[in-house]
Write an enzyme that holds these catalytic residues in place. Structure first.
Site, PDB file in Angstrom:
ATOM      1  N   ASP A  19       0.833  -1.202   0.000  1.00  0.00           N
ATOM      2  CA  ASP A  19       0.000   0.000   0.000  1.00  0.00           C
ATOM      3  C   ASP A  19       0.870   1.254   0.000  1.00  0.00           C
ATOM      4  O   ASP A  19       2.002   1.235   0.476  1.00  0.00           O
ATOM      5  CB  ASP A  19      -0.907  -0.027   1.245  1.00  0.00           C
ATOM      6  CG  ASP A  19      -2.114   0.896   1.106  1.00  0.00           C
ATOM      7  OD1 ASP A  19      -2.339   1.423  -0.005  1.00  0.00           O
ATOM      8  OD2 ASP A  19      -2.818   1.093   2.111  1.00  0.00           O
ATOM      9  N   HIS A  36       2.421   3.392  -9.064  1.00  0.00           N
ATOM     10  CA  HIS A  36       2.180   1.977  -9.363  1.00  0.00           C
ATOM     11  C   HIS A  36       3.329   1.395 -10.190  1.00  0.00           C
ATOM     12  O   HIS A  36       3.707   0.243 -10.006  1.00  0.00           O
ATOM     13  CB  HIS A  36       0.852   1.800 -10.105  1.00  0.00           C
ATOM     14  CG  HIS A  36      -0.345   2.242  -9.306  1.00  0.00           C
ATOM     15  ND1 HIS A  36      -0.520   1.883  -7.985  1.00  0.00           N
ATOM     16  CD2 HIS A  36      -1.414   3.020  -9.630  1.00  0.00           C
ATOM     17  CE1 HIS A  36      -1.655   2.415  -7.538  1.00  0.00           C
ATOM     18  NE2 HIS A  36      -2.212   3.111  -8.515  1.00  0.00           N
ATOM     19  N   LEU A 130      11.244 -19.647  -5.692  1.00  0.00           N
ATOM     20  CA  LEU A 130      10.214 -18.969  -4.900  1.00  0.00           C
ATOM     21  C   LEU A 130       8.813 -19.268  -5.438  1.00  0.00           C
ATOM     22  O   LEU A 130       8.582 -19.226  -6.648  1.00  0.00           O
ATOM     23  CB  LEU A 130      10.456 -17.453  -4.949  1.00  0.00           C
ATOM     24  CG  LEU A 130       9.456 -16.601  -4.163  1.00  0.00           C
ATOM     25  CD1 LEU A 130       9.729 -16.694  -2.656  1.00  0.00           C
ATOM     26  CD2 LEU A 130       9.510 -15.136  -4.616  1.00  0.00           C
TER      27      LEU A 130
END
Ligand code: IPE
Ligand code: IPE
Ligand code: MG
Length: 239
Positions: A19, A36, A130
């Site tokens: 956020d 973003h 991952l």
């Protein structure tokens, strides 16, 4: 690091509510979209850092079921970023061995984006690095409702009996089927809420909140979160 390395526990699964992109951009007098774009770059770096720190599963909140309420130009910008991300990740995942999966209801996304997601998931399915989950059009309540629908259909068709619905079987109908619950949830930008992110899965997670805005998040911040996790005593209802 405060503790000796042999006592130091790295969570297997970390989830992050990324956020603060908008505020990061605003501070720089840039359009929200620029926040973003920078946020997406940070995601790539944090995937590398997480793996190097020994984290096995990393799950990030990229777009919530509530985020459709944002202005159309911002939603479009986010969708275009996700488009680019899926395309770029196809090449990257074959280099860094990362397995990518998307959580959430993708059926409402544009067909080409759904296609890129499926392509990436399939191409990286056998990777052993991952395990990276991206939540897109994800809402925890929506996930629980979708799981309940799947289970109800099986019960209706006589393939599952109500007595067989346990916490474990229920988990297998969630988007995170087969994954361990996150031990640690991180939220950046100072907001102290979970915003419909993984409500079932984080029932016993430790929460780490930081004022750092997501585009400023880095390996040091991730280490701070793991240090915090090491300072917590996990009791699971015991004493
Ligand atoms: C998080 O940053 C990214 C998404 C929700 C897609 P925000 O866009 O929520 O940034 P703030 O909270 O407005 O600063
Ligand atoms: C949560 O952030 C969703 C994502 C990070 C994708 P928001 O910025 O949308 O959450 P609220 O609206 O502040 O709760
Ligand atoms: Mg926000």
């Amino acid at each position: 690091m405060a503790k000796k390395p042999e006592e130091y526990r790295v969570p297997r699964h970390v989830c992050i509510i990324m956020d603060g992109n908008g505020r990061w951009a605003k501070k720089r007098l840039l359009p929200r979209k620029a926040g973003h774009v920078q946020g997406a770059r940070v995601v790539e770096q944090i995937c590398e850092d997480a793996w190097n720190l020994g984290i096995e599963y990393l799950t990030v909140y990229a777009f919530s079921t509530e985020n459709w309420q944002r202005p159309k130009d911002e939603v479009d910008a986010l969708m275009n970023l996700l488009r680019k991300y899926m395309k770029d990740s196809l090449a990257r995942s074959s280099k860094n061995n990362m397995r990518v999966r998307v959580l959430g209801d993708i059926s409402v996304l544009d067909e080409d984006l759904q296609q890129s997601i499926r392509e990436l998931e399939e191409a990286s399915a056998q990777n052993t690095g991952l395990k990276f989950q991206v939540a897109i059009n994800y809402g925890g309540r929506n996930e629980i409702v979708r799981a309940t629908r799947k289970i109800s259909e099986l019960v209706r068709d006589g393939k599952l009996s109500p007595e067989d619905i346990t916490e474990n079987t229920f988990s297998e109908y969630l988007d995170t089927a087969g994954m361990p619950d996150p031990e640690l949830m991180i939220r950046t930008s100072g907001e102290l809420r979970t915003s419909n992110f993984l409500p079932w899965q984080i029932a016993y997670s430790e929460f780490y909140f930081t004022n750092v805005l997501w585009p400023d998040f880095d390996k040091k911040e991730l280490e701070n979160a793991i240090d915090f996790y090491n300072g917590r005593e996990r009791r699971f209802g015991g004493i």
